[in-house]
Design a protein around this motif. Sequence first.
Motif, PDB file in Angstrom:
ATOM      1  N   LYS A   1       0.718  -1.087   0.235  1.00 47.35           N
ATOM      2  CA  LYS A   1      -0.100   0.039  -0.016  1.00 47.35           C
ATOM      3  C   LYS A   1       0.804   1.286  -0.109  1.00 47.35           C
ATOM      4  O   LYS A   1       0.697   2.295  -0.664  1.00 47.35           O
ATOM      5  N   ALA A   2       1.825   1.235   0.895  1.00 50.57           N
ATOM      6  CA  ALA A   2       2.749   2.536   0.875  1.00 50.57           C
ATOM      7  C   ALA A   2       3.506   2.553  -0.619  1.00 50.57           C
ATOM      8  O   ALA A   2       3.848   3.480  -1.018  1.00 50.57           O
ATOM      9  N   ALA A   3       3.905   1.523  -1.432  1.00 41.04           N
ATOM     10  CA  ALA A   3       4.598   1.547  -2.370  1.00 41.04           C
ATOM     11  C   ALA A   3       3.595   2.018  -3.456  1.00 41.04           C
ATOM     12  O   ALA A   3       4.123   2.823  -4.276  1.00 41.04           O
ATOM     13  N   ALA A   4       2.413   1.736  -3.353  1.00 38.86           N
ATOM     14  CA  ALA A   4       1.387   2.645  -4.242  1.00 38.86           C
ATOM     15  C   ALA A   4       1.364   4.019  -3.978  1.00 38.86           C
ATOM     16  O   ALA A   4       1.256   4.869  -4.907  1.00 38.86           O
ATOM     17  N   MET A   5       1.372   4.371  -2.687  1.00 40.55           N
ATOM     18  CA  MET A   5       1.248   5.601  -2.420  1.00 40.55           C
ATOM     19  C   MET A   5       2.532   6.390  -3.079  1.00 40.55           C
ATOM     20  O   MET A   5       2.677   7.737  -3.527  1.00 40.55           O
ATOM     21  N   ALA A   6       3.663   5.716  -2.852  1.00 38.56           N
ATOM     22  CA  ALA A   6       4.998   6.335  -3.169  1.00 38.56           C
ATOM     23  C   ALA A   6       4.813   6.611  -4.702  1.00 38.56           C
ATOM     24  O   ALA A   6       5.443   7.383  -5.491  1.00 38.56           O
ATOM     25  N   GLN A   7       4.297   5.428  -5.580  1.00 37.51           N
ATOM     26  CA  GLN A   7       4.028   5.899  -7.163  1.00 37.51           C
ATOM     27  C   GLN A   7       3.215   7.114  -7.296  1.00 37.51           C
ATOM     28  O   GLN A   7       3.559   7.783  -8.190  1.00 37.51           O
ATOM     29  N   ILE A   8       2.256   7.147  -6.436  1.00 39.02           N
ATOM     30  CA  ILE A   8       1.401   8.602  -6.853  1.00 39.02           C
ATOM     31  C   ILE A   8       2.231   9.799  -6.256  1.00 39.02           C
ATOM     32  O   ILE A   8       2.073  10.828  -7.048  1.00 39.02           O
ATOM     33  N   ALA A   9       2.932   9.633  -5.434  1.00 37.96           N
ATOM     34  CA  ALA A   9       3.814  10.854  -4.978  1.00 37.96           C
ATOM     35  C   ALA A   9       4.815  11.080  -6.069  1.00 37.96           C
ATOM     36  O   ALA A   9       5.136  12.340  -6.437  1.00 37.96           O
ATOM     37  N   LYS A  10       5.394  10.069  -6.720  1.00 36.27           N
ATOM     38  CA  LYS A  10       6.332  10.398  -7.853  1.00 36.27           C
ATOM     39  C   LYS A  10       5.470  10.870  -8.952  1.00 36.27           C
ATOM     40  O   LYS A  10       6.049  11.875  -9.917  1.00 36.27           O
ATOM     41  N   ALA A  11       4.257  10.338  -9.341  1.00 36.45           N
ATOM     42  CA  ALA A  11       3.632  11.228 -10.526  1.00 36.45           C
ATOM     43  C   ALA A  11       3.007  12.287 -10.267  1.00 36.45           C
ATOM     44  O   ALA A  11       2.743  13.174 -11.215  1.00 36.45           O
ATOM     45  N   HIS A  12       2.546  12.528  -9.026  1.00 36.98           N
ATOM     46  CA  HIS A  12       1.432  13.697  -8.732  1.00 36.98           C
ATOM     47  C   HIS A  12       1.996  14.583  -7.603  1.00 36.98           C
ATOM     48  O   HIS A  12       1.421  15.837  -7.521  1.00 36.98           O
ATOM     49  N   GLY A  13       3.092  14.295  -6.909  1.00 36.42           N
ATOM     50  CA  GLY A  13       3.458  15.149  -5.815  1.00 36.42           C
ATOM     51  C   GLY A  13       2.619  14.986  -4.699  1.00 36.42           C
ATOM     52  O   GLY A  13       2.957  14.312  -3.594  1.00 36.42           O
ATOM     53  N   ASP A  14       1.629  15.856  -4.402  1.00 32.09           N
ATOM     54  CA  ASP A  14       0.872  15.891  -3.432  1.00 32.09           C
ATOM     55  C   ASP A  14      -0.284  14.642  -3.302  1.00 32.09           C
ATOM     56  O   ASP A  14      -1.274  14.751  -3.968  1.00 32.09           O
ATOM     57  N   VAL A  15       0.476  13.668  -2.522  1.00 35.94           N
ATOM     58  CA  VAL A  15      -0.559  12.465  -2.456  1.00 35.94           C
ATOM     59  C   VAL A  15      -2.072  12.518  -1.816  1.00 35.94           C
ATOM     60  O   VAL A  15      -3.047  12.248  -2.476  1.00 35.94           O
ATOM     61  N   LYS A  16      -2.031  13.508  -0.732  1.00 35.53           N
ATOM     62  CA  LYS A  16      -3.024  13.475  -0.257  1.00 35.53           C
ATOM     63  C   LYS A  16      -4.334  14.238  -0.981  1.00 35.53           C
ATOM     64  O   LYS A  16      -5.358  14.211  -1.074  1.00 35.53           O
TER      65      LYS A  16
END
Length: 479
Positions: free
Chosen positions: A83-98
């Motif tokens: 789940k954390a790895a998926a969040m990391a991918q979002i952070a890499k692609a979009h910056g602000d995960v939240k």
Amino acid sequence: MASNASKTVNDQKVRGMTPGCSPLVESLPGRGTGALLFKRANEGSPVCYYRYHLAGKQILIKLGVYRRTAREVGFTLPELRDKAAAMAQIAKAHGDVKAYLAKQEADSEATRIENERAVEAARLKTEDEARERQHLAEIEASRGTFGELFLDYIDSLRGKATAGVVKELERVYQTNMLTPHPSIMAMKARDIRPDHILVILNQIWDRDAKVQTSRICAYLSAAFNYGLRVENSVGRSSAKSYNLENNPAAVVAVKKVSVPVTRALSDAELSKFWKTVETTQGVGPVMALLFKFVIATGGQRILNICETSWDDYDLEVGTVRLIHRKGRGGQSMGRPHLVPLTERAVAILNRVKEINGCHPWPWTTTGKQHIVVSSPRHAIADWLKSEHAVIDGKQTPSFSPRDLRRTCAQLMQRHGISDQLSDLLQAHGQTGVANLHYRNNPEAALPEKQRAIELFERALAKVLGKHSVANVDSASKII
């Protein structure tokens, strides 16, 4: 703090966390990918977060509760890492995960709402369509059949046309329409086409009833014309609608067949009928006297005579008041016709009064109603079947009650009585604007009618010979 140092976390370390202890942190592979962070704030299981930094600020996103045992609800360490790895991918692609997750959640909620609205709209549409189908079915059920249209037309004539016309239309409906063509009469009136009308009329034509075919075609056309305008009529009692767009009977052509009726009794036939009708088996005394009274009054319409009550007879003046309802206007526009009574006619009334003086009508065989128009036809048929109808070895040709009227008219013609006097006595041609608005006083015409009936009586006496007034009734006064 040493406890916050990035390092690998295992199940033993997470399970060993105590309430209120320092968080455990495990950095994810790669620079700037964030880290797993475990917290245990109370006696409950540790909670795992995804931690990342944005603009120098630490942001935590909850991933879920760590499952310490197989019986607990939550996630295993590998599941939390995924789940954390998926969040990391979002952070890499979009910056602000939240912000990204909030937007995803908002978009998902909007999609859900849109889907719910679409489902609700589909449900409402289905309900609307069902209601519309039911409404159309109710409209269809309310639309009248061909048979209902014709019966509705007949009902519209009650009180306007004579009872005889209404009864004839009811007979036509039963005999020529409903009985032979039930499927056509059950069709919706709006679905009737000219070929359906032809089916009805051809059957009548094929039995050589040419005049009746033309008459029934006119009835059908009148019924459809009634249906075309009736739905917009105020005060209409019938709830049926017909939704007609045209008159299918109006385009049907019936070949004109002129069949003039010429039957009139000869002097010999008239004399024999007068002398023997009272002794004919099957012909009652009142019926026999009715025929004689019709003849004695110069051939008045037999139905008009039948409809009279004793109140219509002025025996002091010597007249009978008839109401003619023939032609346009019918029942609502009856025309009074005063007929002077001869001594012969008065003598006949004397005998009728002895029989029916206790009833409202002179011409009744039941006391409950006056003689109906079909009864005289049956009585003449009985006379024609009797031995009296044989004159000089020859059978008297068939005739009807209305032929007595023609017989009287021709008798007047042969004895030089003018057509004007004859027509006046028999109430022929007494319609039109001048008669309606100016010559509308029945008493004013009595002198001329008196002259006509006196001339007719002389002619009738010559035909009947010794069958004078004395032979009708010896009484000289009304009882």
